[in-house]
Enzyme design. Sequence first.
Site, PDB file in Angstrom:
ATOM      1  N   ILE A  51      49.335  39.284  44.453  1.00 50.27           N
ATOM      2  CA  ILE A  51      49.115  38.404  43.311  1.00 50.27           C
ATOM      3  C   ILE A  51      48.773  39.286  42.112  1.00 50.27           C
ATOM      4  CG2 ILE A  51      48.512  36.310  44.573  1.00 50.27           C
ATOM      5  CD1 ILE A  51      45.591  36.934  44.292  1.00 50.27           C
ATOM      6  N   ASP A  52      48.947  38.736  40.933  1.00 50.31           N
ATOM      7  CA  ASP A  52      48.764  39.495  39.698  1.00 50.31           C
ATOM      8  C   ASP A  52      47.332  39.983  39.520  1.00 50.31           C
ATOM      9  OD1 ASP A  52      51.410  38.966  39.100  1.00 50.31           O
ATOM     10  OD2 ASP A  52      50.939  37.252  37.818  1.00 50.31           O
ATOM     11  N   LYS A  53      47.184  41.005  38.717  1.00 50.90           N
ATOM     12  CA  LYS A  53      45.894  41.626  38.438  1.00 50.90           C
ATOM     13  C   LYS A  53      44.829  40.609  38.029  1.00 50.90           C
ATOM     14  CE  LYS A  53      43.744  44.771  35.099  1.00 50.90           C
ATOM     15  NZ  LYS A  53      43.987  45.662  33.969  1.00 50.90           N
TER      16      LYS A  53
END
Length: 168
Positions: A51-53
Amino acid sequence: DEDVLVVDKEPGMVVHPGHGNYSGTLVNALAYHFKNLPMNSSERPGLVHRIDKDTTGLLVVAKTEHAMAYLTKQFAEKTSEREYVALVWGNIEEDEGTVEGNIGRHDTNRMQMAVHSNDEKGKPAVTHYKVLERFGYVTLVSCQLETGRTHQIRVHMAHIGFALVGDK
Protein backbone atom coordinates in the site's frame (compact mmCIF):
# COMPACT_ATOMS: atom_id res chain seq x y z
CA ASP A 1 1.95 -17.61 13.18
CA GLU A 2 4.55 -19.80 11.47
CA ASP A 3 3.28 -18.94 7.97
CA VAL A 4 2.07 -15.34 7.89
CA LEU A 5 2.52 -12.02 9.60
CA VAL A 6 -0.07 -9.23 9.52
CA VAL A 7 1.38 -5.73 9.80
CA ASP A 8 -0.69 -2.68 10.73
CA LYS A 9 1.19 -0.13 8.64
CA GLU A 10 1.30 3.45 9.86
CA PRO A 11 1.14 6.47 7.51
CA GLY A 12 4.51 7.65 6.28
CA MET A 13 6.15 4.23 6.19
CA VAL A 14 7.38 3.17 2.78
CA VAL A 15 6.74 -0.53 2.08
CA HIS A 16 9.81 -1.34 -0.01
CA PRO A 17 13.02 0.46 -0.95
CA GLY A 18 12.90 2.60 -4.07
CA HIS A 19 13.99 5.93 -5.48
CA GLY A 20 14.74 8.21 -2.53
CA ASN A 21 13.70 5.63 0.07
CA TYR A 22 16.47 3.12 0.61
CA SER A 23 16.24 2.63 4.37
CA GLY A 24 13.56 2.68 7.05
CA THR A 25 11.11 0.70 4.93
CA LEU A 26 8.88 -2.17 5.96
CA VAL A 27 11.02 -4.55 3.88
CA ASN A 28 14.13 -3.33 5.75
CA ALA A 29 12.39 -4.07 9.07
CA LEU A 30 11.23 -7.51 7.88
CA ALA A 31 14.73 -8.44 6.73
CA TYR A 32 16.12 -7.39 10.12
CA HIS A 33 13.55 -9.27 12.23
CA PHE A 34 12.98 -12.39 10.10
CA LYS A 35 15.67 -14.48 8.44
CA ASN A 36 15.05 -16.36 5.20
CA LEU A 37 11.73 -14.83 4.20
CA PRO A 38 10.63 -16.06 0.77
CA MET A 39 11.21 -13.65 -2.11
CA ASN A 40 8.41 -12.49 -4.38
CA SER A 41 8.86 -12.07 -8.13
CA SER A 42 10.38 -8.62 -7.53
CA GLU A 43 12.91 -9.98 -5.02
CA ARG A 44 11.14 -8.33 -2.09
CA PRO A 45 11.14 -10.61 0.96
CA GLY A 46 7.72 -11.69 2.20
CA LEU A 47 5.64 -9.16 0.26
CA VAL A 48 2.55 -10.30 -1.59
CA HIS A 49 1.01 -6.82 -1.86
CA ARG A 50 1.74 -3.25 -0.84
CA ILE A 51 0.00 0.00 0.00
CA ASP A 52 1.12 3.58 -0.57
CA LYS A 53 3.42 5.43 1.80
CA ASP A 54 0.70 7.66 3.22
CA THR A 55 -1.92 4.89 3.42
CA THR A 56 -2.61 3.09 6.68
CA GLY A 57 -3.83 -0.47 6.79
CA LEU A 58 -3.10 -4.13 7.13
CA LEU A 59 -0.49 -5.92 5.03
CA VAL A 60 -0.14 -9.68 4.87
CA VAL A 61 3.46 -10.91 4.77
CA ALA A 62 4.43 -14.46 3.80
CA LYS A 63 6.92 -16.11 6.14
CA THR A 64 7.22 -19.41 4.23
CA GLU A 65 7.46 -20.48 0.59
CA HIS A 66 4.11 -22.27 0.95
CA ALA A 67 2.43 -19.10 2.28
CA MET A 68 4.03 -17.00 -0.47
CA ALA A 69 2.69 -19.33 -3.18
CA TYR A 70 -0.76 -19.57 -1.60
CA LEU A 71 -1.18 -15.83 -1.01
CA THR A 72 0.25 -14.91 -4.42
CA LYS A 73 -2.27 -17.26 -6.03
CA GLN A 74 -5.12 -15.67 -4.06
CA PHE A 75 -4.15 -12.19 -5.23
CA ALA A 76 -3.66 -13.34 -8.84
CA GLU A 77 -7.01 -15.15 -8.94
CA LYS A 78 -8.74 -12.36 -6.99
CA THR A 79 -10.13 -14.76 -4.37
CA SER A 80 -9.09 -12.52 -1.48
CA GLU A 81 -10.99 -9.34 -0.73
CA ARG A 82 -9.42 -5.98 0.03
CA GLU A 83 -11.48 -3.09 1.32
CA TYR A 84 -10.20 0.45 1.58
CA VAL A 85 -11.98 3.24 3.41
CA ALA A 86 -11.36 6.79 2.24
CA LEU A 87 -12.61 10.27 3.01
CA VAL A 88 -13.15 12.30 -0.15
CA TRP A 89 -13.91 15.96 -0.79
CA GLY A 90 -17.47 16.64 -1.90
CA ASN A 91 -20.89 15.09 -1.48
CA ILE A 92 -21.23 11.93 -3.55
CA GLU A 93 -24.93 11.73 -4.36
CA GLU A 94 -25.09 8.14 -5.64
CA ASP A 95 -25.02 5.43 -2.94
CA GLU A 96 -22.55 3.41 -4.97
CA GLY A 97 -20.76 3.36 -8.29
CA THR A 98 -17.94 2.04 -10.40
CA VAL A 99 -15.03 3.92 -11.90
CA GLU A 100 -13.31 2.38 -14.92
CA GLY A 101 -10.37 3.88 -16.72
CA ASN A 102 -6.86 3.01 -17.74
CA ILE A 103 -4.26 4.25 -15.26
CA GLY A 104 -0.77 5.23 -16.32
CA ARG A 105 1.84 7.95 -15.85
CA HIS A 106 0.53 11.49 -16.23
CA ASP A 107 1.38 12.98 -19.64
CA THR A 108 3.21 16.02 -18.27
CA ASN A 109 4.02 15.16 -14.62
CA ARG A 110 5.72 11.76 -14.75
CA MET A 111 5.71 11.54 -10.92
CA GLN A 112 1.89 11.28 -10.93
CA MET A 113 -0.58 8.76 -12.26
CA ALA A 114 -3.67 9.67 -14.29
CA VAL A 115 -6.70 8.16 -16.01
CA HIS A 116 -6.22 8.00 -19.77
CA SER A 117 -9.12 8.07 -22.23
CA ASN A 118 -6.90 6.46 -24.85
CA ASP A 119 -7.10 2.67 -24.32
CA GLU A 120 -3.53 2.30 -25.58
CA LYS A 121 -2.17 4.24 -22.58
CA GLY A 122 -1.93 2.84 -19.08
CA LYS A 123 -3.42 -0.37 -17.72
CA PRO A 124 -7.11 -1.18 -17.21
CA ALA A 125 -8.36 -0.40 -13.72
CA VAL A 126 -11.75 -0.83 -12.01
CA THR A 127 -12.78 0.62 -8.63
CA HIS A 128 -16.17 -0.02 -6.99
CA TYR A 129 -17.21 2.41 -4.27
CA LYS A 130 -20.06 2.62 -1.74
CA VAL A 131 -20.97 5.59 0.39
CA LEU A 132 -20.63 4.81 4.09
CA GLU A 133 -21.54 8.26 5.42
CA ARG A 134 -22.14 11.76 4.07
CA PHE A 135 -20.97 14.81 5.98
CA GLY A 136 -22.03 17.46 3.45
CA TYR A 137 -18.67 18.69 2.22
CA VAL A 138 -16.89 15.32 2.54
CA THR A 139 -18.02 11.72 2.03
CA LEU A 140 -16.73 8.53 3.65
CA VAL A 141 -16.54 5.73 1.07
CA SER A 142 -15.60 2.07 0.96
CA CYS A 143 -13.59 1.09 -2.13
CA GLN A 144 -13.11 -2.39 -3.54
CA LEU A 145 -10.61 -2.88 -6.32
CA GLU A 146 -10.89 -5.33 -9.18
CA THR A 147 -7.35 -4.36 -10.13
CA GLY A 148 -4.45 -3.08 -8.10
CA ARG A 149 -2.85 -0.22 -9.99
CA THR A 150 -0.48 2.29 -8.44
CA HIS A 151 -2.47 5.04 -6.67
CA GLN A 152 -5.69 3.57 -8.11
CA ILE A 153 -8.14 4.91 -5.51
CA ARG A 154 -6.68 8.43 -5.43
CA VAL A 155 -6.56 8.59 -9.24
CA HIS A 156 -10.05 7.17 -9.86
CA MET A 157 -11.77 9.23 -7.16
CA ALA A 158 -10.09 12.45 -8.34
CA HIS A 159 -11.05 11.54 -11.90
CA ILE A 160 -14.75 11.60 -10.97
CA GLY A 161 -14.34 14.84 -9.01
CA PHE A 162 -13.87 13.57 -5.45
CA ALA A 163 -10.21 13.92 -4.44
CA LEU A 164 -9.02 12.22 -1.26
CA VAL A 165 -8.92 14.42 1.82
CA GLY A 166 -5.29 15.04 2.76
CA ASP A 167 -3.93 13.92 -0.60
CA LYS A 168 -0.93 15.92 -1.73
